[in-house]
Design an enzyme around this catalytic site. Structure first.
Site, PDB file in Angstrom:
ATOM      1  N   ASP A  13      52.259  39.372  47.161  1.00 10.17           N
ATOM      2  CA  ASP A  13      53.450  40.165  46.831  1.00 10.17           C
ATOM      3  C   ASP A  13      54.247  39.456  45.739  1.00 10.17           C
ATOM      4  O   ASP A  13      54.627  38.278  45.897  1.00 10.17           O
ATOM      5  CB  ASP A  13      54.324  40.356  48.078  1.00 10.17           C
ATOM      6  CG  ASP A  13      53.664  41.264  49.113  1.00 10.17           C
ATOM      7  OD1 ASP A  13      52.595  41.848  48.816  1.00 10.17           O
ATOM      8  OD2 ASP A  13      54.225  41.387  50.219  1.00 10.17           O
ATOM      9  N   THR A 212      57.710  55.645  63.224  1.00 10.20           N
ATOM     10  CA  THR A 212      58.766  54.636  63.074  1.00 10.20           C
ATOM     11  C   THR A 212      59.877  55.247  62.221  1.00 10.20           C
ATOM     12  O   THR A 212      59.625  55.956  61.250  1.00 10.20           O
ATOM     13  CB  THR A 212      58.230  53.334  62.444  1.00 10.20           C
ATOM     14  OG1 THR A 212      57.627  53.634  61.181  1.00 10.20           O
ATOM     15  CG2 THR A 212      57.190  52.681  63.337  1.00 10.20           C
ATOM     16  N   GLY A 217      64.993  53.265  64.867  1.00  4.25           N
ATOM     17  CA  GLY A 217      64.062  52.905  65.936  1.00  4.25           C
ATOM     18  C   GLY A 217      62.734  53.609  65.798  1.00  4.25           C
ATOM     19  O   GLY A 217      62.160  53.651  64.716  1.00  4.25           O
ATOM     20  N   ASP A 239      65.810  42.623  53.872  1.00  6.98           N
ATOM     21  CA  ASP A 239      64.581  43.054  53.188  1.00  6.98           C
ATOM     22  C   ASP A 239      63.683  43.751  54.210  1.00  6.98           C
ATOM     23  O   ASP A 239      63.273  43.131  55.191  1.00  6.98           O
ATOM     24  CB  ASP A 239      63.878  41.812  52.595  1.00  6.98           C
ATOM     25  CG  ASP A 239      62.624  42.148  51.802  1.00  6.98           C
ATOM     26  OD1 ASP A 239      62.231  43.328  51.768  1.00  6.98           O
ATOM     27  OD2 ASP A 239      62.037  41.213  51.226  1.00  6.98           O
ATOM     28  N   THR A 241      60.694  44.895  53.682  1.00  9.39           N
ATOM     29  CA  THR A 241      59.253  44.764  53.397  1.00  9.39           C
ATOM     30  C   THR A 241      58.524  44.150  54.601  1.00  9.39           C
ATOM     31  O   THR A 241      58.926  43.098  55.092  1.00  9.39           O
ATOM     32  CB  THR A 241      59.016  43.869  52.160  1.00  9.39           C
ATOM     33  OG1 THR A 241      59.911  44.248  51.125  1.00  9.39           O
ATOM     34  CG2 THR A 241      57.583  43.994  51.662  1.00  9.39           C
ATOM     35  N   ASP A 245      54.736  46.701  59.368  1.00  6.57           N
ATOM     36  CA  ASP A 245      53.552  45.908  59.739  1.00  6.57           C
ATOM     37  C   ASP A 245      53.872  44.990  60.921  1.00  6.57           C
ATOM     38  O   ASP A 245      53.022  44.777  61.797  1.00  6.57           O
ATOM     39  CB  ASP A 245      53.081  45.067  58.545  1.00  6.57           C
ATOM     40  CG  ASP A 245      52.700  45.943  57.362  1.00  6.57           C
ATOM     41  OD1 ASP A 245      52.173  47.048  57.587  1.00  6.57           O
ATOM     42  OD2 ASP A 245      52.949  45.527  56.213  1.00  6.57           O
TER      43      ASP A 245
HETATM   44  O1  RIB Z   1      53.813  46.892  54.101  1.00  7.00           O
HETATM   45  C1  RIB Z   1      54.246  45.926  53.185  1.00  7.00           C
HETATM   46  C2  RIB Z   1      53.128  45.537  52.285  1.00  7.00           C
HETATM   47  O2  RIB Z   1      52.756  46.645  51.500  1.00  7.00           O
HETATM   48  C3  RIB Z   1      53.458  44.453  51.299  1.00  7.00           C
HETATM   49  O3  RIB Z   1      53.246  43.162  51.817  1.00  7.00           O
HETATM   50  C4  RIB Z   1      52.580  44.783  50.111  1.00  7.00           C
HETATM   51  O4  RIB Z   1      51.547  43.893  49.927  1.00  7.00           O
HETATM   52  C5  RIB Z   1      52.077  46.195  50.363  1.00  7.00           C
HETATM   53  O5  RIB Z   1      50.756  46.205  50.675  1.00  7.00           O
END
Ligand code: RIB
Length: 294
Positions: A13, A212, A217, A239, A241, A245
């Site tokens: 990233d 999500t 929530g 953040d 990001t 995941d």
């Molecule tokens: O879900 C976040 C991810 O999406 C980031 O880490 C980036 O690499 C993209 O794949």
């Protein structure tokens, strides 16, 4: 320990932090630049390992410096990388703009992820032997579908994060047990904006769905039960990001431990809330002790 295989992407990233993202044709001055190991697959692998899973990563990095760093980042988190191949050429990269509200926009260049086009004997055996398989859509769709098929043939529970969102073929969805879109992806897949209505439509294609909802929530729906809505704790967002995941990797561990769904969702929601309070994707993911404490 829950056995989890992740068939997915690794990206470096390349993140810029800026007050607000530039408009088309505009140049703005940002505050900071960081390179952070990411990729939806690798992020889910790290989240699951930190939450206490026994995790194997299946995919590819490039033969560049990023590839070396991505592999060692996964190994440092305790993820088995024996099936993470090194392909000729560059690693995947994600070009990310994070604004002062913690929101982001991302452009992914697949690089080595695009070379993962078939499952070999080792990959097939690893999927067949695991308890849960985590899939996203940053590898070629054909190999994602192959992975889901192997899992289904061996009774392995499959969780699919449909991101980056795209139309999903029946051959894939027929082998998915739990689909985990965010609200935008749920809307894109169904054509309806209401997440409850979208979840009901998606239940026509998979047995269980979690939508999500970011700061709101998540919503769980299953063919054979009442929907569950779980609010997220109120936190200061730095953040977002990797928050999705984190949610998925943590949820997988909890489901593998046979925890009740509402408890598993609460645990995963707490983990995602911890993730958004720190910058970066994989580096911001919480350890099991932190999730338990939260
Ligand atoms: O879900 C976040 C991810 O999406 C980031 O880490 C980036 O690499 C993209 O794949």
């Amino acid at each position: 320990m829950t056995g989890i295989a992740v068939l997915g992407s690794t990206n470096m990233d390349l993140v810029v932090y800026v007050a607000r993202a530039p408009r088309r044709g505009e140049t703005v001055t940002g505050r900071e630049f960081r390179t952070i190991p990411g990729g939806k697959g690798a992020n889910q692998a790290v989240a699951a390992a930190r939450a206490g899973g026994d995790v194997t990563m299946i995919g590819a990095v490039g033969d560049d410096t990023y590839g070396t760093l991505l592999r060692s980042g996964l190994e440092h988190a305790g993820v088995d990388t024996d099936l993470l191949h090194t392909a000729e050429g560059p690693s995947g990269t994600a070009h990310i703009v994070v604004d002062d509200l913690g929101g982001n926009s991302i452009v992914v260049i697949p690089g080595a992820n695009g070379t993962v086009t078939a499952l070999g004997h080792g990959e097939t055996a690893a999927i067949a032997a695991t308890e849960l398989l985590l899939l996203q859509l940053e590898l070629p769709l054909s190999v994602v579908t192959d992975g889901a098929r192997v899992a289904r043939a061996h009774g392995v529970r499959t969780l699919l994060t449909p991101s980056p969102v795209r139309p999903l073929p029946s051959e894939l969805l027929d082998c998915v047990d739990l689909l985990i879109p965010n609200e935008h992806e749920a809307s894109a897949l169904t054509g309806v904006t209401d997440p409850h209505a979208a979840a009901q439509i998606l239940l026509g294609r998979v047995p269980e769905v979690v939508v999500t909802l970011g700061a709101k929530g998540c919503l769980y729906a299953a063919r054979d039960g009442e929907p569950v809505v779980l609010p997220a704790p109120e936190v200061t967002v730095v953040d977002t990001t990797g928050a999705g995941d984190t949610f998925v990797g943590t949820l997988a561990v909890a489901l593998g431990e046979r925890r009740p769904v509402s408890e598993a969702l609460a645990w995963a929601t707490s983990a995602a809330a911890l993730c958004v309070q720190r910058p970066g994707s994989s580096v911001s993911m919480p350890y099991r002790s932190e999730i338990d404490a939260a």
